[in-house]
Write a protein that holds these residues in place. Structure first.
Motif, PDB file in Angstrom:
ATOM      1  N   THR A  25       0.828  -1.206   0.000  1.00 11.84           N
ATOM      2  CA  THR A  25       0.000   0.000   0.000  1.00 11.84           C
ATOM      3  C   THR A  25       0.860   1.253   0.000  1.00 11.84           C
ATOM      4  O   THR A  25       0.598   2.217  -0.736  1.00 11.84           O
ATOM      5  CB  THR A  25      -0.934   0.007   1.219  1.00 11.84           C
ATOM      6  N   ASP A  26       1.941   1.242   0.789  1.00 17.12           N
ATOM      7  CA  ASP A  26       2.835   2.398   0.848  1.00 17.12           C
ATOM      8  C   ASP A  26       3.531   2.614  -0.496  1.00 17.12           C
ATOM      9  O   ASP A  26       3.655   3.760  -0.969  1.00 17.12           O
ATOM     10  CB  ASP A  26       3.878   2.210   1.947  1.00 17.12           C
ATOM     11  N   SER A  29       1.195   4.092  -3.016  1.00 15.19           N
ATOM     12  CA  SER A  29       0.941   5.508  -2.723  1.00 15.19           C
ATOM     13  C   SER A  29       2.087   6.382  -3.221  1.00 15.19           C
ATOM     14  O   SER A  29       1.867   7.465  -3.783  1.00 15.19           O
ATOM     15  CB  SER A  29       0.751   5.706  -1.215  1.00 15.19           C
ATOM     16  N   ALA A 145      -3.917   5.345  -6.569  1.00 18.26           N
ATOM     17  CA  ALA A 145      -3.036   4.336  -5.980  1.00 18.26           C
ATOM     18  C   ALA A 145      -3.674   2.951  -5.969  1.00 18.26           C
ATOM     19  O   ALA A 145      -2.961   1.939  -6.047  1.00 18.26           O
ATOM     20  CB  ALA A 145      -2.670   4.747  -4.548  1.00 18.26           C
TER      21      ALA A 145
END
Length: 230
Positions: A25-26, A29, A145
């Motif tokens: 997820t990071d 992003s 994202a």
């Protein structure tokens, strides 16, 4: 979108990194905001390495991501100096000023005379394709994202770029060309800053490589006698 750059591409080879694997997820992003970071910065110093079967070109200069205009100096590599000189470009036009003894860096204020204008070619020119790609690496909003991993974006590993620890990620498939995931490779810092991009272009044996922050950013000024880009 990040994927918009893929309109210029063919499949990219591996870099010998640790991946690929799906983005966290990071990571998604950071990939989603990397072009927006360039836009937020107004402009970035760039070195564009352009491949060519008869010898390459190197463009050292600046790109203003708000006004969509670049300016710098061109040097031939492993070829004659017929292409050396100053260059300024927009999404539709190229201004060139040939120089037999081109400086290492373009003067902050462009010379008033000696410029030749031509349209920026959409096909058939590795230089023009590279210039278009460089301009396309900034956007006025982040990408989605959530869609990046779904469309094939991936993590490939970690590397050092000028002493900075960065993640190497590949972009998603182009919206109009399925199966093109991985055609663009990004070297991205922990805050989403873009430090390098590598793109394979049709008919060229080597990829285009765009390195950021290789020298001090100098704001792009209009070429005398031309209409400023809005």
């Amino acid at each position: 979108m990040v994927a918009a750059v893929a309109a210029f591409l063919v499949a990219d080879g591996g870099s010998g990194a640790d991946g690929p694997r799906p983005l966290t997820t990071d990571e998604a992003s950071r990939l989603a905001i990397t072009r927006f970071r360039n836009y937020q910065a107004q402009g970035r110093a760039v070195t564009i390495t352009v491949p060519g079967t008869a010898g390459g070109l190197t463009v050292t200069g600046s790109v203003d991501y708000r006004r969509k205009v670049g300016y710098g100096v061109v040097h031939g590599t492993a070829r004659n100096k017929s292409s050396d000189g100053l260059i300024r470009w927009t999404p539709t036009s190229v201004h060139v000023r040939p120089m037999t003894d081109a400086p290492a860096h373009a003067p902050a204020s462009p010379p008033r005379s000696g410029w030749f204008d031509r349209p920026l070619l959409s096909t058939g020119s590795a230089l023009d394709t590279s210039l278009s790609i460089a301009l396309g690496l900034g956007g006025d909003r982040p990408d989605n994202a959530e869609l990046l991993p779904q469309n094939g974006a991936a993590w490939w590993g970690r590397e050092l770029v000028d002493g900075r620890r960065v993640d190497v990620m590949t972009g998603p498939s182009s919206p109009d060309r399925s199966g093109t995931a991985g055609n663009v490779r990004y070297w991205i810092g922990s805050d989403g800053t873009m430090y390098r991009v590598r793109v394979s272009v049709a008919s060229q044996p080597e990829p285009v490589v765009i390195d950021f922050d290789t020298h001090k950013y100098v704001p792009v000024k209009p070429v005398p006698g031309t209409t400023p880009t809005r």
